[in-house]
Design a protein around this motif. Structure first.
Motif, PDB file in Angstrom:
ATOM      1  N   ILE A  41      43.129 -75.758  91.650  1.00 48.84           N
ATOM      2  CA  ILE A  41      42.159 -74.662  91.657  1.00 48.84           C
ATOM      3  C   ILE A  41      41.926 -74.194  93.092  1.00 48.84           C
ATOM      4  CG2 ILE A  41      39.715 -74.110  91.352  1.00 48.84           C
ATOM      5  CD1 ILE A  41      41.060 -73.922  88.724  1.00 48.84           C
ATOM      6  N   GLU A  42      41.787 -75.138  94.011  1.00 48.79           N
ATOM      7  CA  GLU A  42      41.565 -74.778  95.408  1.00 48.79           C
ATOM      8  C   GLU A  42      42.760 -74.018  95.983  1.00 48.79           C
ATOM      9  OE1 GLU A  42      40.372 -78.146  97.704  1.00 48.79           O
ATOM     10  OE2 GLU A  42      38.397 -78.255  96.746  1.00 48.79           O
ATOM     11  N   TYR A  43      43.951 -74.387  95.560  1.00 48.20           N
ATOM     12  CA  TYR A  43      45.146 -73.662  96.005  1.00 48.20           C
ATOM     13  C   TYR A  43      45.061 -72.196  95.565  1.00 48.20           C
ATOM     14  CZ  TYR A  43      50.088 -72.791  97.040  1.00 48.20           C
ATOM     15  OH  TYR A  43      51.262 -72.293  97.571  1.00 48.20           O
ATOM     16  N   LEU A  44      44.657 -71.981  94.324  1.00 50.20           N
ATOM     17  CA  LEU A  44      44.537 -70.618  93.805  1.00 50.20           C
ATOM     18  C   LEU A  44      43.430 -69.847  94.520  1.00 50.20           C
ATOM     19  CD1 LEU A  44      44.944 -71.365  89.986  1.00 50.20           C
ATOM     20  CD2 LEU A  44      46.617 -70.248  91.473  1.00 50.20           C
ATOM     21  N   ILE A  45      42.341 -70.527  94.837  1.00 51.83           N
ATOM     22  CA  ILE A  45      41.263 -69.870  95.580  1.00 51.83           C
ATOM     23  C   ILE A  45      41.784 -69.369  96.925  1.00 51.83           C
ATOM     24  CG2 ILE A  45      39.045 -70.197  96.731  1.00 51.83           C
ATOM     25  CD1 ILE A  45      38.351 -72.250  94.532  1.00 51.83           C
ATOM     26  N   ARG A  46      42.470 -70.243  97.654  1.00 46.98           N
ATOM     27  CA  ARG A  46      43.003 -69.860  98.966  1.00 46.98           C
ATOM     28  C   ARG A  46      43.995 -68.702  98.849  1.00 46.98           C
ATOM     29  NH1 ARG A  46      43.322 -75.577  99.311  1.00 46.98           N
ATOM     30  NH2 ARG A  46      41.711 -76.424 100.675  1.00 46.98           N
ATOM     31  N   LEU A  47      44.780 -68.715  97.794  1.00 48.66           N
ATOM     32  CA  LEU A  47      45.795 -67.687  97.593  1.00 48.66           C
ATOM     33  C   LEU A  47      45.176 -66.318  97.321  1.00 48.66           C
ATOM     34  CD1 LEU A  47      48.806 -66.899  97.120  1.00 48.66           C
ATOM     35  CD2 LEU A  47      48.483 -67.604  94.731  1.00 48.66           C
ATOM     36  N   LEU A  48      44.047 -66.300  96.615  1.00 51.62           N
ATOM     37  CA  LEU A  48      43.518 -65.038  96.089  1.00 51.62           C
ATOM     38  C   LEU A  48      42.260 -64.522  96.786  1.00 51.62           C
ATOM     39  CD1 LEU A  48      43.910 -65.921  92.299  1.00 51.62           C
ATOM     40  CD2 LEU A  48      45.343 -64.326  93.593  1.00 51.62           C
TER      41      LEU A  48
ATOM     42  N   LYS B  27      37.927 -60.606  94.488  1.00 54.71           N
ATOM     43  CA  LYS B  27      36.668 -61.317  94.291  1.00 54.71           C
ATOM     44  C   LYS B  27      36.909 -62.395  93.240  1.00 54.71           C
ATOM     45  CE  LYS B  27      32.209 -61.843  95.019  1.00 54.71           C
ATOM     46  NZ  LYS B  27      31.688 -62.225  96.342  1.00 54.71           N
ATOM     47  N   VAL B  28      36.877 -63.658  93.666  1.00 56.25           N
ATOM     48  CA  VAL B  28      37.262 -64.788  92.811  1.00 56.25           C
ATOM     49  C   VAL B  28      36.030 -65.493  92.259  1.00 56.25           C
ATOM     50  CG1 VAL B  28      38.430 -67.033  92.757  1.00 56.25           C
ATOM     51  CG2 VAL B  28      39.406 -65.140  94.088  1.00 56.25           C
TER      52      VAL B  28
ATOM     53  N   HIS C 138      28.662 -58.964  83.943  1.00 64.21           N
ATOM     54  CA  HIS C 138      27.467 -58.137  84.035  1.00 64.21           C
ATOM     55  C   HIS C 138      26.638 -58.404  85.291  1.00 64.21           C
ATOM     56  CE1 HIS C 138      28.368 -57.626  79.698  1.00 64.21           C
ATOM     57  NE2 HIS C 138      27.831 -56.439  79.887  1.00 64.21           N
ATOM     58  N   ILE C 139      27.126 -59.279  86.172  1.00 64.20           N
ATOM     59  CA  ILE C 139      26.388 -59.509  87.410  1.00 64.20           C
ATOM     60  C   ILE C 139      26.728 -58.410  88.415  1.00 64.20           C
ATOM     61  CG2 ILE C 139      26.369 -62.023  87.073  1.00 64.20           C
ATOM     62  CD1 ILE C 139      28.515 -62.219  89.271  1.00 64.20           C
ATOM     63  N   LYS C 140      25.899 -58.310  89.448  1.00 61.10           N
ATOM     64  CA  LYS C 140      26.184 -57.369  90.534  1.00 61.10           C
ATOM     65  C   LYS C 140      27.425 -57.854  91.272  1.00 61.10           C
ATOM     66  CE  LYS C 140      24.027 -55.214  94.568  1.00 61.10           C
ATOM     67  NZ  LYS C 140      22.813 -55.202  95.445  1.00 61.10           N
ATOM     68  N   ASN C 141      28.352 -56.959  91.570  1.00 61.99           N
ATOM     69  CA  ASN C 141      29.634 -57.316  92.191  1.00 61.99           C
ATOM     70  C   ASN C 141      30.375 -58.373  91.367  1.00 61.99           C
ATOM     71  OD1 ASN C 141      29.129 -55.608  94.447  1.00 61.99           O
ATOM     72  ND2 ASN C 141      27.894 -57.230  95.387  1.00 61.99           N
ATOM     73  N   PRO C 142      30.771 -58.035  90.145  1.00 67.08           N
ATOM     74  CA  PRO C 142      31.452 -59.006  89.269  1.00 67.08           C
ATOM     75  C   PRO C 142      32.812 -59.399  89.814  1.00 67.08           C
ATOM     76  CG  PRO C 142      31.595 -56.795  88.349  1.00 67.08           C
ATOM     77  CD  PRO C 142      30.666 -56.704  89.528  1.00 67.08           C
ATOM     78  N   PRO C 143      33.328 -60.528  89.366  1.00 71.76           N
ATOM     79  CA  PRO C 143      34.625 -61.003  89.872  1.00 71.76           C
ATOM     80  C   PRO C 143      35.784 -60.143  89.390  1.00 71.76           C
ATOM     81  CG  PRO C 143      33.888 -62.376  88.063  1.00 71.76           C
ATOM     82  CD  PRO C 143      32.749 -61.463  88.383  1.00 71.76           C
ATOM     83  N   GLU C 144      36.844 -60.156  90.184  1.00 75.12           N
ATOM     84  CA  GLU C 144      38.084 -59.461  89.808  1.00 75.12           C
ATOM     85  C   GLU C 144      39.073 -60.430  89.159  1.00 75.12           C
ATOM     86  OE1 GLU C 144      38.880 -56.120  93.055  1.00 75.12           O
ATOM     87  OE2 GLU C 144      38.283 -58.038  93.978  1.00 75.12           O
TER      88      GLU C 144
END
Length: 341
Positions: A57-64, A69-70, A127-133
């Motif tokens: 998961i951390e690898y994907l976070i760093r990649l994206l 917006k992750v 539905h949050i402000k600045n939702p994730p992509e």
């Protein structure tokens, strides 16, 4: 223990039947799965125990994270809260779980949330402000209520799912056929020296479908320990070391430390162990004046405020080869899904 597990084999057959029926109902739309406009990547496994989901998961976070917006969505195992919780500055390992808290503390500008009902959580996120992509679903391979856009299945090198059987005789959560839902299969915790010949051999054993890609990763340990300050492994070689682990499979870590010439006393607890006051008192009793307390990053977030002279050894997932091929699959999926949403 092995005898008892074998004795329970009839229960394994029954459990396998139940999970197979459940999967049949989802695959034939008798029970509906929800597919969201927001791109979703599911990371999980077929077995219980550690396959390296957190570093993946951390690898994907760093990649994206620099381009999208992750959000990371987890069940929040063993947390002392209920329902949907969005991590904020008040979050702790107790309120959101150790792994989500680790993500939250480690990465800036990402969203971390927990909810046993992943469908509800993604609806909340949209539905949050600045939702994730992009939403990364941690350990959600069996959560069929959400239809992941891209499914990544992890299987440990020393415990391939094809060599395993159903719980309680084995460690499989569902039939091996469940692997067919994955577009990407990653064999984790491989030796650094794993040859291409052996990779081919393992790939043949996994028998991937034509649409599935198989990759091989290893654990990359950082020689610099993190904690109240930073020190290296070499600096603690001549010190008394107490290793504290509460993870499913500490063997790769203990092997790495031993291979680097470290001698240590190992206090081994169950996965996701909630350290009690009694545990902390016992650890302090064992700690001499010069002793170093060493733990994993996942355990560190649960006990860093309770112990002094405590360090953890950071780890990352490292692809043995074809790293670019994997990253291109991820980026292509997110970019195409974002354009189509």
């Amino acid at each position: 223990m092995k005898f008892l597990r074998n004795l329970l084999y009839p229960i394994s057959l029954l459990y396998g039947l139940i999970t197979s029926v459940r999967n049949y109902l989802y695959e034939n739309a008798i029970i509906e799965s929800t597919q969201f406009d927001t791109p979703t990547i599911v990371v999980g496994n077929l077995s219980v125990g550690g396959t390296g989901k957190t570093p993946q998961i951390e690898y994907l976070i760093r990649l994206l994270k620099d381009n999208f917006k992750v959000a990371v969505l987890s069940r929040g195992y063993k947390r002392k809260s209920e329902g949907f919780v969005l991590a904020d500055k008040t979050a702790t390992a107790e309120t959101i779980g150790d792994e989500p808290f680790q993500y939250y503390k480690k990465f800036n500008n990402i969203i971390v949330c927990v909810d046993a009902d992943r469908t509800n959580a993604i609806e909340e996120l949209e539905h949050i402000k600045n939702p994730p992509e992009i939403v990364l679903l941690d350990d959600a391979f069996q959560h069929r209520k959400v239809k992941g856009g891209l499914n990544i299945l992890l299987t440990a090198y020393n415990n391939l799912y094809v060599n395993d059987v159903m719980l309680p005789t084995g460690n499989l959560r569902e039939s091996k056929k469940g692997a067919k839902r994955a577009q990407v299969i990653i064999v984790t915790k491989c030796p650094n020296s794993l040859s291409e010949k052996e990779q081919v051999k393992i790939t043949k054993k996994l028998r991937p479908s034509i649409y599935q890609k198989v990759f091989f990763t290893t654990i990359d340990y950082n020689n610099e320990l993190k904690g109240a300050n930073s020190i290296t492994l070499n600096e603690i070689k001549n010190k008394d070391i107490i290793l504290i682990t509460g993870i499913a499979n500490p063997k790769p870590l203990t092997a790495y430390l031993s291979d680097n010439g470290l001698k240590f006393k190992h206090l081994k607890f169950k996965d996701h162990h909630q350290f009690t006051i009694k545990d902390i008192v016992e650890i302090k009793k064992l700690q001499s004046n010069n002793a170093v307390l060493l733990t994993t990053e996942k355990d560190y977030v649960r006990i860093f405020d309770k112990l002094e002279n405590l360090y953890y050894l950071p780890i990352e997932t490292k692809f043995i080869n074809r790293k670019n091929d994997f990253e291109n699959i991820i980026k292509k999926y997110v970019e195409q899904s974002s354009r189509n949403s």
